[in-house]
Design a protein around this motif. Sequence first.
Motif, mmCIF file in Angstrom:
data_model
loop_
_atom_site.group_PDB
_atom_site.id
_atom_site.type_symbol
_atom_site.label_atom_id
_atom_site.label_comp_id
_atom_site.label_asym_id
_atom_site.label_seq_id
_atom_site.Cartn_x
_atom_site.Cartn_y
_atom_site.Cartn_z
ATOM 1 N N ALA A 17 53.767 -3.542 32.320
ATOM 2 C CA ALA A 17 55.254 -3.730 32.467
ATOM 3 C C ALA A 17 55.904 -3.732 33.814
ATOM 4 O O ALA A 17 56.758 -4.588 34.000
ATOM 5 C CB ALA A 17 56.010 -2.619 31.538
ATOM 6 N N VAL A 18 55.346 -2.710 34.611
ATOM 7 C CA VAL A 18 55.772 -2.687 36.029
ATOM 8 C C VAL A 18 55.566 -3.866 36.742
ATOM 9 O O VAL A 18 56.220 -4.634 37.415
ATOM 10 C CB VAL A 18 55.209 -1.385 36.647
ATOM 11 C CG1 VAL A 18 55.448 -1.598 38.159
ATOM 12 C CG2 VAL A 18 55.667 -0.058 35.996
ATOM 13 N N ALA A 19 54.209 -4.418 36.579
ATOM 14 C CA ALA A 19 53.787 -5.560 37.204
ATOM 15 C C ALA A 19 54.534 -6.830 36.877
ATOM 16 O O ALA A 19 55.051 -7.763 37.796
ATOM 17 C CB ALA A 19 52.239 -5.882 37.022
ATOM 18 N N ALA A 20 54.721 -7.006 35.457
ATOM 19 C CA ALA A 20 55.510 -8.237 35.116
ATOM 20 C C ALA A 20 56.943 -8.116 35.803
ATOM 21 O O ALA A 20 57.631 -9.213 36.116
ATOM 22 C CB ALA A 20 55.573 -8.039 33.576
ATOM 23 N N SER A 21 57.685 -7.094 35.817
ATOM 24 C CA SER A 21 58.862 -6.869 36.446
ATOM 25 C C SER A 21 58.880 -7.001 37.848
ATOM 26 O O SER A 21 59.696 -7.543 38.450
ATOM 27 C CB SER A 21 59.467 -5.236 36.113
ATOM 28 O OG SER A 21 60.734 -5.080 36.834
ATOM 29 N N ARG A 22 57.989 -6.428 38.749
ATOM 30 C CA ARG A 22 57.821 -6.842 40.006
ATOM 31 C C ARG A 22 57.559 -8.378 40.272
ATOM 32 O O ARG A 22 58.106 -8.723 41.343
ATOM 33 C CB ARG A 22 56.502 -6.053 40.561
ATOM 34 C CG ARG A 22 56.219 -6.323 42.090
ATOM 35 C CD ARG A 22 57.357 -5.643 42.818
ATOM 36 N NE ARG A 22 57.757 -4.250 42.543
ATOM 37 C CZ ARG A 22 57.083 -3.353 43.016
ATOM 38 N NH1 ARG A 22 56.094 -3.416 43.858
ATOM 39 N NH2 ARG A 22 57.427 -1.822 42.513
ATOM 40 N N ALA A 23 56.703 -9.086 39.540
ATOM 41 C CA ALA A 23 56.551 -10.415 39.665
ATOM 42 C C ALA A 23 57.845 -11.299 39.273
ATOM 43 O O ALA A 23 58.057 -12.226 40.156
ATOM 44 C CB ALA A 23 55.635 -10.869 38.783
ATOM 45 N N SER A 24 58.702 -10.688 38.786
ATOM 46 C CA SER A 24 59.764 -11.495 38.173
ATOM 47 C C SER A 24 61.128 -11.192 39.083
ATOM 48 O O SER A 24 62.005 -12.046 39.466
ATOM 49 C CB SER A 24 60.201 -11.277 36.747
ATOM 50 O OG SER A 24 60.519 -10.061 36.341
ATOM 51 N N THR A 25 61.347 -9.914 39.330
ATOM 52 C CA THR A 25 62.621 -9.645 40.038
ATOM 53 C C THR A 25 62.098 -8.245 41.102
ATOM 54 O O THR A 25 62.177 -7.278 40.616
ATOM 55 C CB THR A 25 63.472 -8.909 39.075
ATOM 56 O OG1 THR A 25 62.907 -7.884 38.310
ATOM 57 C CG2 THR A 25 64.247 -10.114 38.161
ATOM 58 N N GLU A 26 61.643 -8.664 42.305
ATOM 59 C CA GLU A 26 61.346 -7.821 43.124
ATOM 60 C C GLU A 26 62.318 -6.702 43.379
ATOM 61 O O GLU A 26 62.087 -5.373 43.396
ATOM 62 C CB GLU A 26 60.938 -8.556 44.649
ATOM 63 C CG GLU A 26 60.434 -7.725 45.706
ATOM 64 C CD GLU A 26 59.411 -6.831 45.366
ATOM 65 O OE1 GLU A 26 58.572 -7.111 44.585
ATOM 66 O OE2 GLU A 26 59.027 -5.901 45.953
ATOM 67 N N SER A 81 58.580 4.342 35.377
ATOM 68 C CA SER A 81 57.404 4.539 34.948
ATOM 69 C C SER A 81 56.662 5.915 35.176
ATOM 70 O O SER A 81 56.243 6.471 34.361
ATOM 71 C CB SER A 81 56.483 3.367 35.297
ATOM 72 O OG SER A 81 55.139 3.567 34.841
ATOM 73 N N LEU A 82 56.789 6.298 36.571
ATOM 74 C CA LEU A 82 56.252 7.586 36.714
ATOM 75 C C LEU A 82 56.965 8.616 36.137
ATOM 76 O O LEU A 82 56.482 9.693 35.949
ATOM 77 C CB LEU A 82 56.021 7.595 38.224
ATOM 78 C CG LEU A 82 55.152 6.828 39.013
ATOM 79 C CD1 LEU A 82 55.333 7.021 40.396
ATOM 80 C CD2 LEU A 82 53.644 6.910 38.479
ATOM 81 N N GLU A 83 58.287 8.740 36.138
ATOM 82 C CA GLU A 83 59.071 9.597 35.456
ATOM 83 C C GLU A 83 58.660 9.802 33.993
ATOM 84 O O GLU A 83 58.976 10.965 33.429
ATOM 85 C CB GLU A 83 60.738 9.248 35.776
ATOM 86 C CG GLU A 83 61.508 10.492 35.114
ATOM 87 C CD GLU A 83 61.226 11.619 36.082
ATOM 88 O OE1 GLU A 83 61.876 12.837 35.567
ATOM 89 O OE2 GLU A 83 61.010 11.486 37.184
ATOM 90 N N ALA A 84 58.594 8.407 33.297
ATOM 91 C CA ALA A 84 58.109 8.772 31.944
ATOM 92 C C ALA A 84 56.781 9.056 31.407
ATOM 93 O O ALA A 84 56.525 9.592 30.491
ATOM 94 C CB ALA A 84 58.385 7.206 31.325
ATOM 95 N N ASP A 85 55.980 9.333 32.661
ATOM 96 C CA ASP A 85 54.689 9.718 32.556
ATOM 97 C C ASP A 85 54.272 10.897 33.410
ATOM 98 O O ASP A 85 53.569 10.717 34.556
ATOM 99 C CB ASP A 85 53.705 8.446 32.852
ATOM 100 C CG ASP A 85 52.095 9.075 32.582
ATOM 101 O OD1 ASP A 85 51.825 9.776 31.875
ATOM 102 O OD2 ASP A 85 51.279 8.403 33.038
ATOM 103 N N PRO A 86 54.844 12.021 33.274
ATOM 104 C CA PRO A 86 54.931 13.099 34.199
ATOM 105 C C PRO A 86 53.517 13.509 34.433
ATOM 106 O O PRO A 86 53.133 13.807 35.465
ATOM 107 C CB PRO A 86 55.710 14.075 33.636
ATOM 108 C CG PRO A 86 56.018 13.892 32.383
ATOM 109 C CD PRO A 86 55.816 12.475 32.167
ATOM 110 N N GLY A 87 52.572 13.351 33.407
ATOM 111 C CA GLY A 87 51.208 13.871 33.720
ATOM 112 C C GLY A 87 50.676 12.959 34.890
ATOM 113 O O GLY A 87 49.581 13.685 35.454
#
Length: 276
Positions: free
Chosen positions: A232-241, A251-257
Amino acid sequence: MTLVALCSFKGSPGVTTAALGLAARWPAGELPVVVECDEAGGDLLARFRLETSPGLVSLAAAVRRGAEPGLVWQHTQRLPGGLPVVAGPAGPEQAHAALAHITSAGAAVLRRAADRPGTVVVADCGRLGPSSAALGILRAADVVLLLARSHDDSLSHVVANLDVAARWPWHPSFVLVGGGYPTSEVASTLGIEVIGRLPEDRHGAAALGGRPGRRSTPTQSPLGRALARIAAVAASRASTEPGGKQQVADSLEADPGSLSAGRRSSPHKSWEGVSR
């Protein structure tokens, strides 16, 4: 309309498995294809008992007659789950020769395939060397994901190659694999962007490698879920830098581990004190 390249500098952090999982968990609405571009030789033929042709070698031969956008699809085989792949030969000499031919024109065949509406080309570039034939694919990619284990030996190789990565037109986003130093510490110490972390999950890796068991499936496993976040991050990065950095933070905030995984840091890290 995206070309994603996955690679590593050292060891075997699971680039092929990650490429398969990234394609399998790519956001809906786009059709992914995995192209095995590891000049050390491919793994998909043996893992999934595929035919030797069509594949990377037949694609390289066909490139001599042109590189139309649909050419990649003519050299795919389907994995059991339906994912299309262009499998590389197992032998390094044959793999290197095929890659050298494909990338001699700046990886145009992969770039044109990725430019088709609704298409995502995921290139498994394996371990990179200073003169790797796969470097042409990285130069043509929209997103480069560099996998590394979070231990002293692997991170030392990352440090040694940061100057190489800095010369790439697209700066790589790092993906850490397994336990070791915390994600935030690696990112801040080396001055790199880490967009996610893949857990040690042998059952999930086996499922992605064509060996599913009762305890895990590719989509339900911790590895599959982590790859879905990274996709999801890569797709977002590719479409809207411009929105990419916020997506990484979310993404990191949602996955604190992922920010505190692994052992505590050592005061004598061999890779410490390096930043860009």
